[in-house]
Design a protein around this motif. Structure first.
Motif, short mmCIF file in Angstrom:
data_model
loop_
_atom_site.label_atom_id
_atom_site.label_comp_id
_atom_site.label_asym_id
_atom_site.label_seq_id
_atom_site.Cartn_x
_atom_site.Cartn_y
_atom_site.Cartn_z
N THR A 71 0.83 -1.20 0.00
CA THR A 71 0.00 0.00 0.00
C THR A 71 0.86 1.25 0.00
OG1 THR A 71 -1.75 -1.17 1.21
CG2 THR A 71 -1.81 1.24 1.24
N LEU A 72 1.92 1.24 0.80
CA LEU A 72 2.79 2.40 0.90
C LEU A 72 3.46 2.73 -0.44
CD1 LEU A 72 4.10 4.54 2.70
CD2 LEU A 72 5.89 2.86 3.26
N THR A 73 3.99 1.72 -1.11
CA THR A 73 4.68 1.99 -2.37
C THR A 73 3.69 2.36 -3.48
OG1 THR A 73 4.73 -0.41 -2.81
CG2 THR A 73 6.71 0.60 -1.86
N ALA A 74 2.48 1.82 -3.43
CA ALA A 74 1.45 2.25 -4.38
C ALA A 74 1.11 3.72 -4.15
CB ALA A 74 0.20 1.39 -4.25
N PHE A 75 1.09 4.14 -2.90
CA PHE A 75 0.84 5.54 -2.59
C PHE A 75 1.99 6.42 -3.08
CE2 PHE A 75 1.02 9.08 0.60
CZ PHE A 75 -0.09 9.76 0.14
N TRP A 76 3.22 5.95 -2.93
CA TRP A 76 4.36 6.71 -3.44
C TRP A 76 4.29 6.87 -4.96
CZ3 TRP A 76 8.64 3.83 -0.23
CH2 TRP A 76 8.58 4.27 1.10
N GLU A 77 3.89 5.83 -5.66
CA GLU A 77 3.70 5.95 -7.11
C GLU A 77 2.68 7.04 -7.42
OE1 GLU A 77 2.56 2.17 -8.63
OE2 GLU A 77 4.59 1.34 -8.61
N TYR A 78 1.59 7.03 -6.66
CA TYR A 78 0.54 8.04 -6.85
C TYR A 78 1.09 9.45 -6.60
CZ TYR A 78 -3.52 10.90 -5.63
OH TYR A 78 -4.43 11.93 -5.55
N LEU A 79 1.80 9.65 -5.49
CA LEU A 79 2.36 10.96 -5.18
C LEU A 79 3.31 11.44 -6.27
CD1 LEU A 79 3.20 11.01 -1.35
CD2 LEU A 79 1.34 12.19 -2.53
N ALA A 80 4.15 10.53 -6.77
CA ALA A 80 5.11 10.91 -7.80
C ALA A 80 4.39 11.38 -9.07
CB ALA A 80 6.04 9.73 -8.12
N ARG A 81 3.26 10.76 -9.38
CA ARG A 81 2.51 11.18 -10.58
C ARG A 81 1.90 12.57 -10.41
NH1 ARG A 81 0.73 5.71 -10.40
NH2 ARG A 81 -1.28 6.36 -9.50
N GLN A 82 1.65 12.98 -9.16
CA GLN A 82 1.04 14.29 -8.91
C GLN A 82 2.05 15.42 -8.85
OE1 GLN A 82 -2.32 13.80 -8.91
NE2 GLN A 82 -1.65 11.66 -9.02
N ASP A 83 3.34 15.08 -8.73
CA ASP A 83 4.37 16.10 -8.54
C ASP A 83 5.21 16.21 -9.81
OD1 ASP A 83 6.59 17.63 -7.80
OD2 ASP A 83 6.56 16.89 -5.75
N PRO A 84 5.14 17.35 -10.52
CA PRO A 84 5.88 17.48 -11.77
C PRO A 84 7.39 17.49 -11.58
CG PRO A 84 4.88 19.58 -11.15
CD PRO A 84 4.34 18.55 -10.21
N LEU A 85 7.85 17.68 -10.35
CA LEU A 85 9.29 17.68 -10.09
C LEU A 85 9.85 16.29 -9.82
CD1 LEU A 85 9.57 20.87 -7.83
CD2 LEU A 85 9.90 20.67 -10.30
N LEU A 86 8.96 15.30 -9.69
CA LEU A 86 9.41 13.94 -9.42
C LEU A 86 9.31 13.09 -10.69
CD1 LEU A 86 7.74 13.22 -5.96
CD2 LEU A 86 10.19 13.40 -6.42
N PRO A 87 10.27 12.18 -10.90
CA PRO A 87 10.16 11.26 -12.03
C PRO A 87 9.13 10.17 -11.74
CG PRO A 87 12.04 10.66 -10.69
CD PRO A 87 11.47 11.92 -10.08
N ASP A 88 8.76 9.44 -12.77
CA ASP A 88 7.91 8.27 -12.54
C ASP A 88 8.64 7.28 -11.66
OD1 ASP A 88 5.83 9.23 -14.05
OD2 ASP A 88 6.44 8.18 -15.88
N ILE A 89 7.90 6.69 -10.74
CA ILE A 89 8.44 5.67 -9.84
C ILE A 89 7.59 4.42 -10.00
CG2 ILE A 89 8.77 5.02 -7.41
CD1 ILE A 89 9.33 7.98 -6.83
N GLN A 90 8.24 3.28 -10.10
CA GLN A 90 7.53 2.01 -10.31
C GLN A 90 7.92 1.04 -9.20
OE1 GLN A 90 8.31 0.27 -14.13
NE2 GLN A 90 6.65 -1.21 -13.99
#
Length: 236
Positions: free
Chosen positions: A58-77
């Motif tokens: 759940t935590l890493t799925a949330f991190w993927e979601y946060l990364a998609r919302q932040d234009p300064l972060l790259p995609d995280i998988q």
């Protein structure tokens, strides 16, 4: 924040406070996504190791979601380690089927080969099928510039698992109180259909020893989080 996340094909509702997101998750993601020491043609590989019950998926799925919302972060998988279980036929042959999930039930050599492949380019990753209870090969296409490999044993302090160190650019560990993990893991089994007695027996046979082994025998990580009794995360 309330967010709906898809984990192993199931939609899960997750809750994180705005303070926790601002103080922990966003700063952590910015640190993990930093590629200053990584050659531009290589993928950054992060190991997330933690005992069962700490909410890694759940935590890493949330991190993927946060990364998609932040234009300064790259995609995280996120890449789960469960797809590297030995097949059930192999476990039966070696008398390990009752202990599935223990470090001896994973194919570490295969995991190392996959890590080597994805470091330099896009590749495939197996996924554990919870209906068949066996891995499905090439189920996940690895494409993001930063990946988080998550599992219980990635930092285990033995020769077999230490062989993965060359593929780890940064490591993260989650600590948690054992009593909290026991309650969470027993509740998870009850939610899955086991009786309370069956869930407690499973914990004593499988989850409990794995929790103790991860907490006692993991190598130090670059970053450590603590999961509190309420399920929140903070820097240790």
């Amino acid at each position: 924040m309330k967010v709906m996340l898809t984990i192993n094909g199931l939609v899960v509702e997750a809750h994180y406070s705005d303070k926790e997101i601002a103080d922990v998750h966003l700063p952590l993601l910015r640190k993990l996504a930093d590629r200053k020491t990584i050659p531009s043609h290589k993928r950054k590989i992060i190991f997330l190791s933690a005992p069962p019950g700490t909410g890694k998926s759940t935590l890493t799925a949330f991190w993927e979601y946060l990364a998609r919302q932040d234009p300064l972060l790259p995609d995280i998988q996120t890449l789960p380690m469960d797809g590297f279980h030995h097949y059930n036929d192999w476990l039966e042959e070696h008398g390990l089927r009752p202990f599935k999930g223990a470090p001896e039930t994973f194919n570490v050599d295969k995991l190392a080969k996959n890590l080597e492949l994805i470091r330099d380019g896009d590749g495939e990753w197996p996924q554990y099928d919870r209906q068949r209870h066996d891995p499905i090969e090439n189920a996940i296409r690895v494409m993001a510039p930063v990946v988080i490999v998550e599992g219980n044993w990635l930092l285990l302090d033995d020769d077999n698992w230490r062989s993965l160190e060359p593929y780890c650019d940064s490591s993260l560990f989650i600590q948690a109180p054992t009593d909290t993990l026991r309650e969470r893991l027993i509740a998870r089994k009850c939610a899955g259909g086991l009786s309370a007695n069956e869930a407690r027996a499973f914990y004593l046979r499988t989850d409990g020893p794995n929790v103790e082994r991860v907490l006692a025998h993991s190598r130090p990580a670059d970053i450590t989080l603590t999961m509190t009794e309420s399920g929140e995360y903070r820097f240790s």
